[in-house]
Design an enzyme around this catalytic site. Structure first.
Site, short mmCIF file in Angstrom:
data_model
loop_
_atom_site.label_atom_id
_atom_site.label_comp_id
_atom_site.label_asym_id
_atom_site.label_seq_id
_atom_site.Cartn_x
_atom_site.Cartn_y
_atom_site.Cartn_z
CB CYS A 1 69.39 120.34 54.61
SG CYS A 1 68.37 120.75 53.19
CE LYS B 1 57.63 108.86 58.66
NZ LYS B 1 57.49 109.85 59.76
CD GLU C 1 72.48 119.26 59.23
OE1 GLU C 1 72.16 118.09 59.47
OE2 GLU C 1 72.15 119.87 58.19
CD GLU D 1 68.12 117.65 50.82
OE1 GLU D 1 69.11 117.75 51.60
OE2 GLU D 1 67.09 118.30 50.92
#
Ligand code: ADP
Ligand code: MG
Length: 481
Positions: free
Chosen positions: A285, A175, A381, A250
């Protein structure tokens, strides 16, 4: 702009519209113009996909590992042959500079190639017991696996998550993110073209709360791989856990890039820039978003960094800039908000902070100096070209600051002192440690998080563990039983 191209769901070897007939549009972030209309998968489509994937798995698990490997090699070759076209599509859909899109396509091909070579080397052990027993283990595939993929490395992450799944004998339902669905559909089509049986690789674009949630929570899905934000990752894990479905996550990072006075100055400056600006505009990331600089070199280092950051070109990915647009208006808004927060927390950035006055989701690379590690721009983040600089005075303080964050994805150190580099590697809580090179490592090296950055490992041989389950077989072969 004229009509946009139509794209359908890839289910059981066929492209078809969604059951509801609903579609969504994907944009070029450099122009904000739609470039494609895509069928939106929902629960009914996911049900249908999983049902056909179940039949596909019945045959795929019996395919010889050698044959699976050969198909994966063929797919790697097909991706490479289409590199230019796929890279251009990727740049238009997600904004990144064209050279990076090319590297991502090559990376995708490399994942299929790497796991092609592993397909026929996945095996269990024979465990010695007493004279009357024989014992062995088998590494079996999980079955139907779901790959929920984010928008920052769309095609690369198809390779990273799907290749090990298929190599280990699983079938896959990928997806892609709603912002960047196009390249995953292309990989699905190439897989069909090179001879993968229908239903072995399905691609179902759609929104997270609909397609993603239906997939993660489907009782017949046997494994979920998720890459994305912490909040969504937790939601996905809870959905999977309702069916006791294994999941690996992750998630994000707020990774420290630590520079000591004895580091090679030029290398450290260059890497600091690659770590947060020139790699996908910081939308990665494993970005080096906290720069920890020793006080003895701080002024000289930040002067040089700021000078070079001011020179970085910002523009549409197809023009090969240093920094492309951010992926979406949401992401643009989020990054702008954090730049405002930075201004409140530490004042004007030493460089950047401007939003170019043009169409497209652009932001000038931005450096905030004198940041307190407890401030929001050091803890949260941002996922954009915004760097927080923090000063330290000795090794212990550097390690403390490096660890003083909820995340634990990567950490980097720049120093010529071997002992210090390895003490840092030992003490820092992160899934991967970079020494004298940010983003060091490759397809072969395991990747994943400590702490809030997730669990489970992708890449390398470790990924095979995430996509297999061990069966132990023990037999009494005694003559007098
Ligand atoms: P972002 O917020 O930056 O878009 P996300 O972590 O939300 O990142 O998205 C990563 C992937 O997770 C995308 O494919 C997205 O569609 C999907 N996703 C988002 N929300 C959900 C959800 N509730 N359940 C399953 N998947 C989701
Ligand atoms: Mg797009």
């Amino acid at each position: 702009m004229g009509t946009t191209e139509q794209h359908e769901l890839l289910i059981d070897g066929e492209f078809r519209p969604s059951e509801s007939g609903d579609t969504f549009r994907t944009l070029d972030p450099a122009t904000e113009e739609p470039i494609g209309t895509v069928a939106a998968a929902k629960e009914a489509d996911i049900d249908r996909t999983v049902e056909s994937a179940s039949a596909a798995f019945f045959d795929w698990k019996k395919t010889s590992p050698e044959e699976r490997g050969r198909l994966l090699y063929a797919l790697a070759d097909a991706i490479r042959e289409e590199k230019e076209r796929l890279a251009e599509l990727e740049t238009r859909d997600c904004g990144k500079p064209i050279s990076q899109a090319e590297a991502d396509v090559e990376g995708c091909a490399r994942y299929f190639e790497y796991y092609a070579g592993i397909a026929d080397k996945i095996h269990g052990d024979s465990i010695p017991l007493d004279y009357d027993h024989v014992d062995y283990t088998i590494k079996e595939p999980l079955g139907i696996t779901a790959q929920i993929i984010p928008w920052n490395f769309p095609i690369n992450l198809v390779g990273r998550t799907v290749a090990p799944a298929l190599a280990a004998g699983n079938v896959a339902v990928a997806k892609p993110a709603e912002q960047t669905p196009l390249s995953a559909l292309e990989v699905g089509e190439l897989a069909l073209n090179v001879g993968f049986p229908p239903g072995v690789l399905n691609v179902v674009p759609g929104f997270g709360a609909e397609a993603g949630a239906a997939l993660a929570g489907h009782p017949d899905v046997n494994g979920v791989s998720f890459t994305g934000s912490v909040v969504t990752g937790r939601t996905v894990a809870k959905l999977a856990m309702d069916n006791t479905t294994p999941v690996h996550l992750e998630l994000g990072g707020k990774s420290p890039n630590v520079v000591f006075p004895d580091a090679d100055f030029e290398t450290a400056v260059e890497n600091a820039i690659t770590a947060i600006f020139t790699t996908n505009a910081g939308q990665v990331c494993s970005a080096g978003s906290r720069l920890l600089v020793h006080e003895d070199i701080h002024d000289e280092f930040i002067d040089e960094l700021a000078t070079r950051v001011a020179e970085l070109s910002v523009g549409p990915g197809m023009d090969a800039p240093d920094v492309g647009p951010l992926v979406s208006s949401d992401q643009h808004e989020k990054v702008r908000k954090f730049i405002d927060i930075g201004r409140e927390e530490v004042g004007e950035p030493v460089v950047g902070g401007e939003i170019p006055d043009r169409e497209g989701y652009f932001v000038r690379p931005t450096v905030f100096d004198g940041v307190d590690n407890q401030s929001r721009i050091a803890q949260e983040e941002i996922f954009g070209p915004v760097l927080s600089v923090i000063t330290f005075s000795d090794e212990n303080e550097a390690i403390e600051l490096a660890n003083d964050v909820e995340y634990g994805l990567v950490a980097g150190i720049f120093t010529e002192d071997l002992g210090r580099a390895h003490r840092f590697a030992r003490e820092v809580e992160a899934g991967q440690i970079y020494i004298n090179e940010w983003f060091a490592g490759g397809v072969e090296t395991p990747f994943g998080g400590f702490k809030d950055s997730g669990f489970g490992r992708e890449k390398g041989l470790e990924a095979i563990e995430s996509y297999t389950q061990v069966k132990n077989v023990c037999a009494n072969i005694g003559a007098d039983r």
